[in-house]
Design a protein around this motif. Structure first.
Motif, PDB file in Angstrom:
ATOM      1  N   LEU A 170       0.836  -1.195   0.000  1.00  0.00           N
ATOM      2  CA  LEU A 170       0.000   0.000   0.000  1.00  0.00           C
ATOM      3  C   LEU A 170       0.874   1.249   0.000  1.00  0.00           C
ATOM      4  O   LEU A 170       1.792   1.374   0.804  1.00  0.00           O
ATOM      5  CB  LEU A 170      -0.909   0.002   1.234  1.00  0.00           C
ATOM      6  CG  LEU A 170      -1.762   1.248   1.470  1.00  0.00           C
ATOM      7  CD1 LEU A 170      -2.757   1.453   0.333  1.00  0.00           C
ATOM      8  CD2 LEU A 170      -2.476   1.147   2.812  1.00  0.00           C
ATOM      9  N   LYS A 171       0.583   2.158  -0.924  1.00  0.00           N
ATOM     10  CA  LYS A 171       1.233   3.465  -0.951  1.00  0.00           C
ATOM     11  C   LYS A 171       0.193   4.527  -0.608  1.00  0.00           C
ATOM     12  O   LYS A 171      -0.894   4.528  -1.185  1.00  0.00           O
ATOM     13  CB  LYS A 171       1.830   3.761  -2.336  1.00  0.00           C
ATOM     14  CG  LYS A 171       2.943   2.816  -2.752  1.00  0.00           C
ATOM     15  CD  LYS A 171       3.462   3.183  -4.138  1.00  0.00           C
ATOM     16  CE  LYS A 171       4.547   2.221  -4.591  1.00  0.00           C
ATOM     17  NZ  LYS A 171       5.038   2.557  -5.950  1.00  0.00           N
ATOM     18  N   VAL A 172       0.532   5.398   0.320  1.00  0.00           N
ATOM     19  CA  VAL A 172      -0.385   6.461   0.742  1.00  0.00           C
ATOM     20  C   VAL A 172       0.332   7.803   0.633  1.00  0.00           C
ATOM     21  O   VAL A 172       1.501   7.928   1.023  1.00  0.00           O
ATOM     22  CB  VAL A 172      -0.871   6.249   2.191  1.00  0.00           C
ATOM     23  CG1 VAL A 172      -1.742   7.416   2.639  1.00  0.00           C
ATOM     24  CG2 VAL A 172      -1.644   4.939   2.314  1.00  0.00           C
ATOM     25  N   TRP A 173      -0.361   8.788   0.083  1.00  0.00           N
ATOM     26  CA  TRP A 173       0.147  10.158   0.022  1.00  0.00           C
ATOM     27  C   TRP A 173      -0.616  11.013   1.025  1.00  0.00           C
ATOM     28  O   TRP A 173      -1.856  11.090   0.981  1.00  0.00           O
ATOM     29  CB  TRP A 173      -0.011  10.741  -1.376  1.00  0.00           C
ATOM     30  CG  TRP A 173       0.946  10.149  -2.363  1.00  0.00           C
ATOM     31  CD1 TRP A 173       2.193  10.593  -2.692  1.00  0.00           C
ATOM     32  CD2 TRP A 173       0.727   8.977  -3.162  1.00  0.00           C
ATOM     33  NE1 TRP A 173       2.759   9.771  -3.637  1.00  0.00           N
ATOM     34  CE2 TRP A 173       1.893   8.770  -3.944  1.00  0.00           C
ATOM     35  CE3 TRP A 173      -0.337   8.076  -3.274  1.00  0.00           C
ATOM     36  CZ2 TRP A 173       2.017   7.717  -4.835  1.00  0.00           C
ATOM     37  CZ3 TRP A 173      -0.212   7.013  -4.158  1.00  0.00           C
ATOM     38  CH2 TRP A 173       0.945   6.844  -4.924  1.00  0.00           C
ATOM     39  N   LEU A 174       0.102  11.637   1.941  1.00  0.00           N
ATOM     40  CA  LEU A 174      -0.458  12.553   2.932  1.00  0.00           C
ATOM     41  C   LEU A 174       0.025  13.949   2.595  1.00  0.00           C
ATOM     42  O   LEU A 174       1.205  14.256   2.722  1.00  0.00           O
ATOM     43  CB  LEU A 174      -0.014  12.146   4.341  1.00  0.00           C
ATOM     44  CG  LEU A 174      -0.255  13.154   5.468  1.00  0.00           C
ATOM     45  CD1 LEU A 174      -1.750  13.370   5.678  1.00  0.00           C
ATOM     46  CD2 LEU A 174       0.402  12.683   6.762  1.00  0.00           C
ATOM     47  N   ASP A 175      -0.878  14.786   2.118  1.00  0.00           N
ATOM     48  CA  ASP A 175      -0.536  16.151   1.735  1.00  0.00           C
ATOM     49  C   ASP A 175      -1.111  17.130   2.742  1.00  0.00           C
ATOM     50  O   ASP A 175      -2.291  17.047   3.112  1.00  0.00           O
ATOM     51  CB  ASP A 175      -1.085  16.483   0.347  1.00  0.00           C
ATOM     52  CG  ASP A 175      -0.410  15.671  -0.752  1.00  0.00           C
ATOM     53  OD1 ASP A 175       0.743  15.259  -0.545  1.00  0.00           O
ATOM     54  OD2 ASP A 175      -1.045  15.438  -1.790  1.00  0.00           O
ATOM     55  N   ILE A 176      -0.280  18.068   3.189  1.00  0.00           N
ATOM     56  CA  ILE A 176      -0.709  19.130   4.092  1.00  0.00           C
ATOM     57  C   ILE A 176      -0.572  20.439   3.335  1.00  0.00           C
ATOM     58  O   ILE A 176       0.533  20.848   2.966  1.00  0.00           O
ATOM     59  CB  ILE A 176       0.124  19.129   5.379  1.00  0.00           C
ATOM     60  CG1 ILE A 176      -0.040  17.787   6.111  1.00  0.00           C
ATOM     61  CG2 ILE A 176      -0.289  20.283   6.284  1.00  0.00           C
ATOM     62  CD1 ILE A 176       0.778  17.665   7.368  1.00  0.00           C
ATOM     63  N   VAL A 177      -1.711  21.075   3.087  1.00  0.00           N
ATOM     64  CA  VAL A 177      -1.758  22.228   2.194  1.00  0.00           C
ATOM     65  C   VAL A 177      -2.353  23.432   2.918  1.00  0.00           C
ATOM     66  O   VAL A 177      -3.435  23.336   3.509  1.00  0.00           O
ATOM     67  CB  VAL A 177      -2.629  21.918   0.947  1.00  0.00           C
ATOM     68  CG1 VAL A 177      -2.561  23.062  -0.052  1.00  0.00           C
ATOM     69  CG2 VAL A 177      -2.198  20.602   0.307  1.00  0.00           C
TER      70      VAL A 177
END
Length: 221
Positions: free
Chosen positions: A101-108
């Motif tokens: 599993l690949k997860v992208w966590l973006d904080i914008v």
């Protein structure tokens, strides 16, 4: 600050990647973004009692060192855990034990969340140029782009866990949740994007922004 999450599942990973979760965190700023990737076994990451999970510790330290507000930090990690739980739960139709599993966590920042889509597309294209030197990027065939599968998006009911509302559907180019009634384009590789974003993307590049699946180039047809 706005927390955005997305994921990709490899159903046929290399033996060393089986059962793992790779979390890539990006903190966006006005001019650039900082990024951090951590890897662990999915079962260790999801174990609420395993406070010594190095992957979660490393992620926490990265957010602290980046100066992320404590409330934002705690909320981001909670949403990440809830999101992963949603993806890997036993009733999931796309995930099974042994997958990678690949997860992208973006904080914008909120002031960037409403940026013009054109600038976001150009930024994403530039990132692909920087990250993938082995591919020569050219505009995709206009005829092929017009023939891509399109559908009207009907918003799914958000699931509630631990009092957090999480949406699983968003365009990975503009980082916006798909609009109910909006047009979504599905590529042959299975990845989906807002029609406007992916059409603009293919004016510059002929590959999928996520998996590098290649469409015919404009000069090949």
């Amino acid at each position: 600050m706005i927390v955005k999450l997305s994921h990709e599942i490899d159903n046929y990973p290399e033996p060393d990647d089986a059962g793992t979760i790779r979390v890539t965190t990006r903190i966006f700023g006005e001019d650039d973004y900082s990024t951090f990737t951590t890897l662990s076994l999915a079962k260790d990451f999801m174990d609420d009692e395993n406070d010594e999970c190095k992957s979660k510790q490393d992620l926490n330290y990265f957010l602290l060192e980046a100066g992320v507000n404590e409330d934002v930090l705690n909320n981001a990690i909670l949403e990440l855990i809830v999101f992963v739980d949603e993806v890997t739960c036993p009733v999931s139709n796309e995930y099974s034990p042994g997958c990678a599993l690949k997860v992208w966590l973006d904080i914008v920042p909120e002031y960037l969340d409403d940026d013009d889509d054109d600038s976001r597309v150009q930024e994403a294209v530039q990132v692909s140029f920087d990250d993938t030197s082995s591919i020569q990027f050219r505009p995709a065939s206009k005829h092929v782009v017009k023939s891509l599968t399109r559908k009207v998006y009907n918003k799914k009911i958000k699931k509630e866990k631990k009092r957090k509302m999480i949406s699983l559907d968003e365009c990975r180019i503009c980082l916006q949740e798909f609009s109910n009634g909006g047009v979504v384009v599905t590529l042959s590789c299975g990845h989906e994007f807002d029609e406007e974003c992916i059409v603009k993307w293919f004016e510059t590049s002929h590959v999928c922004p996520l998996c590098r699946f290649e469409l015919p180039c404009q000069d090949e047809v």
